[in-house]
Design a protein around this motif. Sequence first.
Motif, PDB file in Angstrom:
ATOM      1  N   GLN A  72       0.898  -1.187  -0.186  1.00  0.00           N
ATOM      2  CA  GLN A  72       0.011  -0.135   0.071  1.00  0.00           C
ATOM      3  C   GLN A  72       0.674   1.412   0.065  1.00  0.00           C
ATOM      4  O   GLN A  72       0.291   2.430  -0.342  1.00  0.00           O
ATOM      5  CB  GLN A  72      -0.919  -0.098   1.344  1.00  0.00           C
ATOM      6  N   ASP A  73       2.108   1.182   0.463  1.00  0.00           N
ATOM      7  CA  ASP A  73       2.932   2.413   0.654  1.00  0.00           C
ATOM      8  C   ASP A  73       3.391   2.538  -0.799  1.00  0.00           C
ATOM      9  O   ASP A  73       3.666   3.941  -0.920  1.00  0.00           O
ATOM     10  CB  ASP A  73       4.182   1.906   1.501  1.00  0.00           C
ATOM     11  N   TYR A  74       3.567   1.863  -1.874  1.00  0.00           N
ATOM     12  CA  TYR A  74       3.775   2.104  -3.010  1.00  0.00           C
ATOM     13  C   TYR A  74       2.906   1.783  -4.302  1.00  0.00           C
ATOM     14  O   TYR A  74       3.507   2.013  -5.569  1.00  0.00           O
ATOM     15  CB  TYR A  74       5.349   1.639  -3.247  1.00  0.00           C
ATOM     16  N   ILE A  75       1.874   1.424  -3.690  1.00  0.00           N
ATOM     17  CA  ILE A  75       0.790   1.324  -4.815  1.00  0.00           C
ATOM     18  C   ILE A  75       0.288   2.471  -5.799  1.00  0.00           C
ATOM     19  O   ILE A  75       0.072   2.322  -6.905  1.00  0.00           O
ATOM     20  CB  ILE A  75      -0.622   0.555  -4.299  1.00  0.00           C
ATOM     21  N   THR A  76       0.279   3.635  -5.097  1.00  0.00           N
ATOM     22  CA  THR A  76       0.163   4.791  -6.143  1.00  0.00           C
ATOM     23  C   THR A  76       1.304   5.042  -6.986  1.00  0.00           C
ATOM     24  O   THR A  76       1.182   5.473  -8.189  1.00  0.00           O
ATOM     25  CB  THR A  76      -0.283   6.027  -5.223  1.00  0.00           C
ATOM     26  N   LEU A  77       2.617   4.827  -6.538  1.00  0.00           N
ATOM     27  CA  LEU A  77       3.652   5.298  -7.496  1.00  0.00           C
ATOM     28  C   LEU A  77       3.736   3.996  -8.574  1.00  0.00           C
ATOM     29  O   LEU A  77       4.055   4.459  -9.867  1.00  0.00           O
ATOM     30  CB  LEU A  77       4.935   5.075  -6.608  1.00  0.00           C
ATOM     31  N   ALA A  78       3.226   2.578  -8.054  1.00  0.00           N
ATOM     32  CA  ALA A  78       2.966   1.722  -9.480  1.00  0.00           C
ATOM     33  C   ALA A  78       2.247   2.144 -10.283  1.00  0.00           C
ATOM     34  O   ALA A  78       2.282   2.070 -11.602  1.00  0.00           O
ATOM     35  CB  ALA A  78       2.765   0.438  -8.786  1.00  0.00           C
ATOM     36  N   TYR A  79       0.917   2.784  -9.939  1.00  0.00           N
ATOM     37  CA  TYR A  79       0.094   3.188 -11.057  1.00  0.00           C
ATOM     38  C   TYR A  79       0.420   4.340 -11.818  1.00  0.00           C
ATOM     39  O   TYR A  79       0.185   4.330 -13.095  1.00  0.00           O
ATOM     40  CB  TYR A  79      -1.380   3.374 -10.270  1.00  0.00           C
ATOM     41  N   ILE A  80       1.260   5.270 -11.017  1.00  0.00           N
ATOM     42  CA  ILE A  80       1.803   6.427 -11.880  1.00  0.00           C
ATOM     43  C   ILE A  80       2.894   5.949 -12.903  1.00  0.00           C
ATOM     44  O   ILE A  80       2.849   6.355 -14.013  1.00  0.00           O
ATOM     45  CB  ILE A  80       2.414   7.507 -10.989  1.00  0.00           C
ATOM     46  N   ILE A  81       3.690   4.905 -12.522  1.00  0.00           N
ATOM     47  CA  ILE A  81       4.624   4.586 -13.478  1.00  0.00           C
ATOM     48  C   ILE A  81       4.040   3.868 -14.564  1.00  0.00           C
ATOM     49  O   ILE A  81       4.417   3.753 -15.763  1.00  0.00           O
ATOM     50  CB  ILE A  81       5.661   3.245 -12.736  1.00  0.00           C
ATOM     51  N   GLN A  82       2.970   2.852 -14.335  1.00  0.00           N
ATOM     52  CA  GLN A  82       2.291   2.144 -15.554  1.00  0.00           C
ATOM     53  C   GLN A  82       1.545   3.094 -16.340  1.00  0.00           C
ATOM     54  O   GLN A  82       1.647   3.224 -17.286  1.00  0.00           O
ATOM     55  CB  GLN A  82       0.959   1.242 -14.776  1.00  0.00           C
ATOM     56  N   TYR A  83       1.103   4.368 -15.888  1.00  0.00           N
ATOM     57  CA  TYR A  83       0.411   5.416 -16.686  1.00  0.00           C
ATOM     58  C   TYR A  83       1.432   6.026 -17.636  1.00  0.00           C
ATOM     59  O   TYR A  83       1.160   6.254 -18.768  1.00  0.00           O
ATOM     60  CB  TYR A  83      -0.330   6.559 -15.629  1.00  0.00           C
ATOM     61  N   PHE A  84       2.635   6.272 -17.040  1.00  0.00           N
ATOM     62  CA  PHE A  84       3.637   6.957 -17.945  1.00  0.00           C
ATOM     63  C   PHE A  84       4.186   5.883 -18.945  1.00  0.00           C
ATOM     64  O   PHE A  84       4.563   6.407 -19.820  1.00  0.00           O
ATOM     65  CB  PHE A  84       4.899   7.622 -16.896  1.00  0.00           C
ATOM     66  N   GLN A  85       4.169   4.876 -18.491  1.00  0.00           N
ATOM     67  CA  GLN A  85       4.672   3.785 -19.826  1.00  0.00           C
ATOM     68  C   GLN A  85       3.584   3.702 -20.704  1.00  0.00           C
ATOM     69  O   GLN A  85       3.884   3.450 -22.064  1.00  0.00           O
ATOM     70  CB  GLN A  85       4.780   2.215 -18.972  1.00  0.00           C
ATOM     71  N   TYR A  86       2.278   4.009 -20.568  1.00  0.00           N
ATOM     72  CA  TYR A  86       1.158   3.986 -21.457  1.00  0.00           C
ATOM     73  C   TYR A  86       1.681   5.289 -22.332  1.00  0.00           C
ATOM     74  O   TYR A  86       1.257   5.146 -23.622  1.00  0.00           O
ATOM     75  CB  TYR A  86      -0.150   3.778 -21.187  1.00  0.00           C
TER      76      TYR A  86
END
Length: 245
Positions: free
Chosen positions: A56-70
């Motif tokens: 839960q500490d880095y789930i937001t960062l993981a979503y942001i990274i996935q968004y930037f990859q798209y």
Amino acid sequence: MGCYDCCMRCLGGVPYCSLVATLLCFSGIALFCGCGHQALTETERLIETYFARNLQDYITLAYIIQYFQYVIYGLASFFFLYCIMLLAEGFYTTSAAKQTFGEFRSTMCGRCLSSSFIVMTYALAVLWLLVFAFSALPVYFFYNMDATCHTIDVLTETPASINQLCVDARQYGLLPWNAVPGKACGMTLSSVCKTREYRMTYDLYIAAFAGAGITLLALLTYTVSTTYNFAVLRYLGRKGIGARC
């Protein structure tokens, strides 16, 4: 007309400025998108392994990274098509300038198209300047981390001082303030800096930053070439050889 003269006339119709800009743009986008995509993946792995224990500490960062990859996928496709169109426009206007194909007539449609490319390329250059500045942020983060690790290696004989040297991912907004541990200190940080994943991620961000700079240079070159081409078409139109499409 001999073969040599024919070749010279054909080479005279090549838009060398647009051709160089296209090659720069392709290489810059390839560096930025390819290295940036992999660097984001490695960053998520580093954060997950060394700076955060709870998902839960880095789930937001993981979503942001996935968004930037798209976003990177879209950028690669867009710039490929846009550079091809600019190169085609360069061939068209260079032919108009040198009158390679006999009695060339500059159309009103061609002049409008050239002016549209000028505005679009200028706007892209301004936007990409922001991307170029943004791509410097991860390089700055890893540079600070590398400098801290170098200081730790120098002060290995004083463990008390080493433990005071830390890199806190929460200060850079990568993790929330309640993330545990959220930072790496002392010899733990030094061991992180010696891992293959860290060195590769750092190099990938540097390559992505360089790719963004090359792309910016290509867009500025496109801006100069399209402006010159538009001026040529305006000149041809004032000579009375304009035709409406």
